[in-house]
Design a protein around this motif. Structure first.
Motif: not given
Lengths: 602, 452
Positions: A196, A198-203, A237, B131, B138
């Motif tokens: 997905d 829309n998954d958030f990925i951290p820096p 990603k 993050g 999420r």
């Protein structure tokens, strides 16, 4: 193509009467005649008809096709009509203006621009003292009063032609030599890892700082393996989403992180994590089109999964191998791996997996040796299972697969039916990603039915949907497909522009296979746009180089043929101008078809 | 003081005792201070040592014992002890509080483990980088169809802040997700579908959380999952027989509690022994040796009797039980702590009933109501009826044979395992395992004329 005398329905005939009298009675004054018509063939006939009649009345006929800067005023100015006695200007092209922004970052779509120009230049139109017949679609007409109110208030008349022909004969523009043939479906739109977006990925910096801290405090900590695997996943990603600041650099960083994680898991003897990371590395390499390298890591992952008796993992590795060999065009091997994966899924009673393996087999069966019947069989089985376990999304995938087969079999109506069913399910389930795939399938079908207007609409919707979910790969494919449409419509400049955008995306996410495909298509369009330019030749060579690097021999051969053709033509033209051009077979354009390959190789 | 006041004061004392006789394990330091006694501390020592010495791999412990033998209390004590060293980040939770018991599988055990780690990190205000933290929220939101937008922006806002006790909005969100996991079968089903084929993703998330927590605290994460032994045997068998591998995949030290009956099934024990070095077992207290238990003049082990007496003294009002009745009560427990508490609690109930009757009937100047032989006998009858309800003729035969032989004919017999799981049969251990009937069941069989 069409006779004057051909009977038209009464109301359209009345409309025609109004139109011709407006043209004749509005000479020497600005008369904006807005005509709505969705039936392009009817429009063509009508234009030819009134132009012929106008000529008989000594009225000059001029035409404008709106292009990439859709300014009516600029178009009229360019005609440079000085003696304004007896002129009628026909404006078409509005129907091809996209509602969707050409680039996601653009401030305006083509249509926005068109309305904007109409709205802000209407005063400037006053200098053109002759009737202007502006052809639009009904949907544009509906928006016009709202979006260009000042222009709207200047209108002399609004006429509407109802569509006459049945859908089948609608919108067939007179095309030259190009007949698109579905020849190659290699550049598939994979819903490959179904991740997905829309998954958030951290820096990455957050993970990196943790890694640095840990490496100085406790360099042997087993957590480092976890953190490196995570870092690799984040880079992978970012790249897939086109978020990499510097593609090459981040690809390198991803590879290093994968390698470190793999080394550490090996040292720790954490077999299942190792197998899963190897598989993820395979996926990453696959995504950047390094298929041969990908097979290496899928194999390592496979070995471990077999050793530790992780059947699920084994099936996933096998699917990865199937995908990679499929992309390399080595279908027999692909079938073998998919079949093994199917066997395992059956053995462990994983129905979802079974349906998915069957779908993969379906895809590869129709791609190899045209075993359509077998492909249909596979899809039907997968459809049955998906219905049995009430896996609606899987059901939509199977339906889409069937759509693809019938599409290949040139049974477009049937294909459309399947695509529509699939689309409905995806709507129902708000499954946006697969909705985009169904829409694309519909676009392809209408495209081959030569219903370009509809095809364009579906591609456009598909494009919008993909942008919504940040599916860059899909976005590039849709842009490519729109490019194909414009080639057929001989709007080469637009086509080249679309190919260029898809090309840029492919480069941004490092998908070399797509990059080569888009280069190939762009070369074809360039050759149409500026015959005999070396640019097309150059693009073909670039595409060939990439195919060669990826060891996609069929594609290389295809490029060679085109390059030879072009060289021959250029040589001929240089020696003795013209003619022979048409004798050379027109190259076919790659269409990006859908693929609901539910490869869960992740 | 009027007689009424005296009766009411006494009633109040027994009410208080009732509150102390809850069947729940002791969990907090306060619980231990108030009600705790030293019991099987050597087991805690063993577990602690196993954790201290645990290598990076093979760091999963299986802890087993009869239902109600005091495992949870012991594990809680272990948890407190580990926490006190300052070197461990202990996360202990009950699986039955997390997931509806019939729906527990290896996927949602792992999912709950991840969720519990996140909750503890939040509760204890462990600083995770914004993050990283946002990604976790999420992810949990996605897999439980829970909206996380507000929480995510809260993370941004609080990126640098340290709030004690966790950020309220995030705690609420975790609570919301936990309740979904517990009550919504749809959510659980979706989780099972999401991860059935990629359990590795779930394990990765647990490992990531554990790594981040360890980076932030410098402590080692220890997860203690309690009450797996409360699940139905079939459920536990599926989890530990077929899917044990994935439960061993996370990096953290994990203690799983298993029902004793599961371990009497050879195939499952074999599967567990393949991956786990040692199974830790909490025994039921043996008041008698196997050699003495059937002798009429048997004398219970005084040390254990003292421990059990102490437990009762901590919970019962002073002078509320006659000494010889107390001995009988203790023996009736069969050495199972929760049974001891249950019997004492029922006795208190009957005492309260009697006191209320006296108040109602205004019967002053009666002898002081205590837990006497009659009350204990009534409670036993009550419990016998409860035990008897599930027994059939075949069971009686089997129970009789066990009583006579100290072992069943077939330790893998399903019915035997059920009887073991249901505390009809108790397992004792010297050098060898032996079995005896729960004293209540034994008395039941005597009454039925099956035993003499």
């Amino acid at each position: 193509m069409t006779q004057f005398s051909e009977p038209v329905t009464t109301s359209n005939e009345d409309t025609y009467e109004s139109l011709i009298s407006l043209i004749e009675n509005s000479q020497e004054q600005l008369a904006l005649i807005i005509v709505a018509c969705d039936d392009l063939a009817l429009r063509q006939r009508t234009i030819e008809r009134y132009e012929r009649e106008a000529k008989q009345s000594q009225i000059r006929c001029e035409r404008i096709v709106l292009g990439m800067e859709p300014s009516l005023r600029a178009g009229l100015a360019k005609l440079g009509i000085e003696n304004q006695d007896g002129v009628v200007v026909t404006v078409t092209g509005a129907e091809w203006l996209l509602r969707v922004k050409t680039r996601a970052t653009d401030a305006q779509s083509d249509l926005d621009k068109f309305f904007g120009y109409l709205q802000w230049t209407r005063e400037g139109l006053r200098e053109f003292r002759y009737p202007v017949v502006l052809w639009v679609t009904f949907s544009i007409l509906r928006e016009m009063s709202r979006r260009a109110p000042d222009f709207w208030s200047w209108r002399k008349a609004v006429l509407r032609f109802e569509s006459e022909a049945s859908e089948e004969s609608l919108a067939k523009p007179a095309l030259g030599a190009i007949v698109p043939v579905m020849r190659d479906l290699n550049s598939l739109e994979r819903s490959f890892d179904r991740e997905d977006n829309n998954d958030f990925i951290p820096p990455p910096a957050e993970i990196l700082s943790e890694i640095h801290q840990l490496e100085s405090n406790n360099p042997t900590s087993p957590n480092l393996a976890t953190l490196y695997a995570k870092l690799a996943e984040i880079y992978a990603k970012r790249i897939a989403r086109g978020e990499a600041n510097n593609l090459e650099e981040e690809q390198q960083q991803a590879i290093e992180a994968f390698e470190k994680a793999i080394d550490r898991y090996r040292e720790l003897n954490k077999q299942s994590a190792l197998a899963s990371t190897l598989n993820n590395f395979g996926n990453f390499l696959f995504n950047i089109s390094r298929y041969i390298d990908a097979t290496d890591f899928y194999r390592q992952s496979l070995d471990i999964n077999r050793k530790i008796g992780n059947l699920n993992g084994e099936s996933i590795s096998l699917t990865g191998l199937g995908n990679a060999f499929d992309s390399l065009g080595q279908y027999e091997q692909a079938i073998d791996f998919y079949q093994q994966s199917l066997d395992i899924n059956r053995k462990i009673g994983d129905l979802y997996g079974e349906a998915s393996s069957l779908g993969n087999l379906g895809i590869v069966a129709w791609r190899s040796l045209g075993e359509y019947q077998q492909a249909i069989d596979f899809y039907q089985q997968s459809l049955e299972i998906n219905r049995k376990i009430n896996n609606r999304i899987g059901e939509a995938n199977s339906l889409n697969g069937l759509g693809n087969i019938y599409f290949i079999l040139e049974q477009y109506e049937r294909a459309i039916d399947f695509y529509k069913q699939s689309l409905n399910i995806n709507y129902e389930n708000s499954n946006i990603r697969d909705k985009a795939i169904s829409l694309n399938g519909l676009g392809n079908s209408y495209y081959l039915l030569e219903k370009y207007q509809q095809a364009k609409n579906f591609y456009q919707q598909s494009l919008e949907t993909k942008r919504e979910i940040g599916d860059l790969n899909g976005e590039a494919n849709s842009l490519n497909n729109l490019g194909n449409i414009y080639v057929l419509l001989e709007h080469y400049e637009l086509a080249i522009n679309f190919y260029q955008q898809s090309l840029e995306i492919a480069r941004k996410i490092g998908n070399q296979n797509s990059e080569a495909n888009f280069l190939f298509n762009q070369a074809i369009a360039l050759d149409k746009y500026k015959p005999l330019s070396f640019e097309a030749l150059e693009k073909l060579k670039q595409a060939r180089a990439i195919y060669a690097k990826l060891k996609l021999d069929d594609k290389v051969a295809e490029c060679d043929t085109e390059i030879d053709n072009l060289n021959r033509i250029i040589a001929t033209e240089e020696g003795q101008p013209k003619e022979d051009r048409n004798a050379v077979e027109t190259p076919t354009i790659e269409i990006v078809a859908n693929d609901t390959k539910s490869a869960y190789a992740d | 003081m009027s007689n009424l006041d005296a009766l009411q004061a006494r009633l109040e004392i027994f009410r208080e005792a009732g509150r102390n006789l809850q069947l729940d394990p002791l969990i907090s330091k306060e619980d231990f201070a108030r009600l705790g006694v030293e019991y099987q501390t050597d087991e805690i020592d063993k577990l602690e040592q196993a954790i201290e010495d645990s290598p990076e791999r093979d760091n999963k412990l299986i802890f087993t014992g009869h239902r109600g033998c005091g495992k949870s209390t012991l594990l809680a004590e272990l948890g407190l002890r580990l926490t006190d060293t300052g070197r461990y980040f202990v996360v202990m939770y009950s699986i039955s509080d997390t997931i509806e018991r019939s729906a527990v599988d290896h996927v949602n055990i792992l999912f709950s483990m991840a969720l519990q780690l996140l909750e503890e990190a939040e509760k204890r205000s462990i600083w995770l980088q914004p993050g990283i933290k946002r990604e976790f929220y999420r992810w949990f939101g996605k897999h439980t169809q829970t909206e996380t937008q507000v929480a995510e922006s809260e993370i941004e806002v609080n990126a640098e802040a340290k709030t004690t006790g966790g950020i309220p909005i995030l705690m609420q969100l975790v609570a919301q997700i936990k309740s979904k996991l517990k009550v919504s079968s749809e959510t659980r089903k979706q989780i099972s579908i999401d991860f059935a084929r990629k359990i590795s993703e779930l394990v990765e998330k647990i490992d990531e959380l554990q790594s981040h927590i360890e980076s932030a605290t410098g402590q080692k994460v220890v997860v203690i999952i309690d009450d797996i032994d409360k699940l139905d045997l079939g459920v536990v068998e599926t989890i530990f027989g077929k899917n044990i591998q994935s439960l061993l995949d996370p990096n953290s030290i994990v203690i799983y509690t298993l029902p004793i009956a599961t371990l009497r099934e050879v195939s499952i024990t074999a599967s567990i022994n393949t991956y786990i070095k040692k199974i830790y077992m909490m025994e039921v207290t043996k008041f008698f040796s196997k050699a003495d238990v059937r002798k009429p003049d048997r004398i219970p082990n005084p040390a254990w009797m003292n421990v059990f007496s102490e437990i009762l003294q901590r919970r019962l009002p002073q002078n509320s039980i006659e000494p010889d009745v107390q001995t009988d009560l203790i023996l009736l427990s069969g050495g199972v702590l929760r049974e001891l508490i249950r019997i004492a609690d029922r006795c208190c109930d009957l005492v309260k009933l009697e006191l209320r009757g006296q108040i109602r009937r205004q019967q002053w100047n009666q002898p002081e109501v205590k837990i006497d032989r009659q009350i204990l006998s009534d409670v036993e009858t009550e419990l016998q009826i409860e035990y008897a309800r599930a027994l059939g003729q075949i069971d009686f035969e089997m129970l009789k044979a066990i009583y006579q032989e100290f072992k069943p004919q077939d330790t893998e017999n399903e019915r035997f395992l059920d009887l073991l799981h249901g505390l009809y049969v108790l397992e004792y251990c010297n050098a060898k395992l032996w079995y005896d009937l729960n004293p209540i069941v034994r008395d039941l069989l005597v009454q039925e004329g099956i035993l003499s």
